[in-house]
Design an enzyme around this catalytic site. Structure first.
Site, short mmCIF file in Angstrom:
data_model
loop_
_atom_site.label_atom_id
_atom_site.label_comp_id
_atom_site.label_asym_id
_atom_site.label_seq_id
_atom_site.Cartn_x
_atom_site.Cartn_y
_atom_site.Cartn_z
N LYS B 105 12.56 -5.25 19.64
CA LYS B 105 11.83 -4.23 20.40
C LYS B 105 10.49 -4.82 20.83
O LYS B 105 9.64 -5.16 19.99
CB LYS B 105 11.60 -2.98 19.56
CG LYS B 105 10.66 -1.98 20.24
CD LYS B 105 10.37 -0.75 19.42
CE LYS B 105 9.13 -0.04 19.96
NZ LYS B 105 8.79 1.17 19.18
N GLY B 166 3.02 8.43 18.28
CA GLY B 166 2.46 9.13 17.12
C GLY B 166 1.81 10.45 17.45
O GLY B 166 1.23 11.09 16.56
N GLY B 193 6.62 9.95 20.98
CA GLY B 193 6.19 11.26 21.44
C GLY B 193 6.95 12.44 20.87
O GLY B 193 6.46 13.56 20.92
N ASN B 214 9.53 7.64 14.73
CA ASN B 214 9.04 7.28 13.40
C ASN B 214 8.18 8.40 12.83
O ASN B 214 8.52 9.06 11.86
CB ASN B 214 8.27 5.95 13.46
CG ASN B 214 7.91 5.36 12.10
OD1 ASN B 214 7.79 4.17 11.95
ND2 ASN B 214 7.74 6.18 11.06
#
Lengths: 81, 268
Positions: B105, B166, B193, B214
């Protein structure tokens, strides 16, 4: 004694007597990555090493490539998103 | 049902049954990390690459022991990289660390306050990595042109933000996401998001191929329960997308029950 910059910090690593004295490539190379990792307590850990911007493959950990002033990055996988 | 069973996510030729990808940051400890990952059902799990702490306890557990690469597809990221050089070097180290693993990534950030991607550097870094044989899943702004360019240079998935990393603000621009999805021939994965389960469902209903998250899980009061909720939301959203939603009828109701045969009125 050999002086390296490891993860941005100066490290003085004593040179032990042994097979590493068979320096062939660089004239003053006397230490290998395996010895450095052992000195740092990282032997056998899942890490990867970059020396002066270039990856050092695990197959080369036993070659006496380290010389004074080398900049090393030693990394692990950590939690991240 | 057959359709549903065949509905796999394919990235760079490899098939995954889960369309939820999760990060491993911000958890209390490795036990919680593992429990949340397992509750999410995710097969692709992102990890960060960081310097070993000099002077740390060498017997400290290692993330790769908790999430062994034999059981999960680890996706090393370049989080925290602000230049293409740092990003490329980080992923070369990751490839060495993970025994030649090439699925990565890429994110090249432009600003520490918003963590918004620097698309110029991202494009350049992606080109270098692809030339070096990496399979690049790339974090991008929700600019449809940038997303298409990343696909054209060979990225194996484009991963637009839904809102800032976040932030948990959800899907702020479904219209741009829809344009990106319509134009794409590689998987489109919303990355960043998502705040709660409905956000993930909305992303999937729009036609995204997957969702990567996450903080939405790790920062929940009960991360393991939220991981389970996200698994269901992604599945529900995907099924709704495949099912095809009813047409919206503005200001025009349509009863679900038969109009005829209601019982008679007492007074006429």
């Amino acid at each position: 004694m050999i002086q390296l910059i490891v993860n941005g910090q100066p490290q003085h690593v004593p040179i032990s007597h042994g097979a590493e004295t068979r320096a062939q490539s660089a004239a003053d190379a006397t230490l290998n990555i395996a010895q450095l990792l052992e000195h740092m307590g990282l032997q056998g850990k899942r890490i990867a090493v970059e020396r002066n911007g270039e990856i050092v493959p695990r197959s080369k950990f036993d070659e006496p490539i380290l010389v004074n002033g080398d900049r090393l990055e030693i990394v692990v996988a950590v939690g991240g998103g | 049902m057959a359709d549903k069973l065949m509905d796999n996510l394919v990235i760079a030729g490899k098939t995954y049954s889960s369309r939820l990808l999760v990060g491993t940051g911000k958890y209390k400890d490795f036990d919680e990390t593992r429990a949340a990952v397992d509750a999410s059902g995710a097969e692709i799990v992102t990890v960060a690459i960081r310097r070993t702490n000099l002077g740390q306890n060498p017997d400290e557990p290692n993330l790769l022991d908790v999430l062994p690469p034999s059981q999960y597809t680890l996706l090393p990221n370049t989080a925290g990289c602000y230049t293409l050089e740092d990003a490329v070097r980080t992923l070369r180290l990751a490839r060495e660390l993970l025994d030649g693993h090439t699925l990565v990534k890429l994110e090249v950030l432009g600003d520490p306050r918003t963590l918004y991607p620097n698309m110029v550097e991202t494009l350049k870094a992606a080109e270098i990595l692809i030339k070096e044989g990496f399979q690049v899943m790339v974090y991008t702004s929700d600019d449809p042109i940038a997303a298409k360019q990343l696909e054209e240079i060979g990225c194996v998935a484009v991963m637009p933000l839904a809102s800032l990393i976040g932030s948990g603000m959800g899907i702020l621009n479904p219209w741009n996401l829809q344009i990106i999805i319509e134009n794409a021939t590689v998987p489109v994965i919303v990355d960043a998001g998502v705040g709660t389960a409905s956000d993930a469902a909305i992303a999937m209903e729009l036609g995204c191929d997957g969702v990567l998250m996450n903080t939405a899980i790790a920062a929940a009061q009960n991360p393991v329960l939220m991981a389970s909720a996200m698994k269901k939301a992604v599945e529900a959203g995907r099924e709704a997308y495949l099912a095809g939603r009813m047409a919206k009828k503005l200001y025009s109701a349509s009863p679900s029950s038969p109009v005829a045969g209601t019982i008679g009125q007492l007074k006429t």
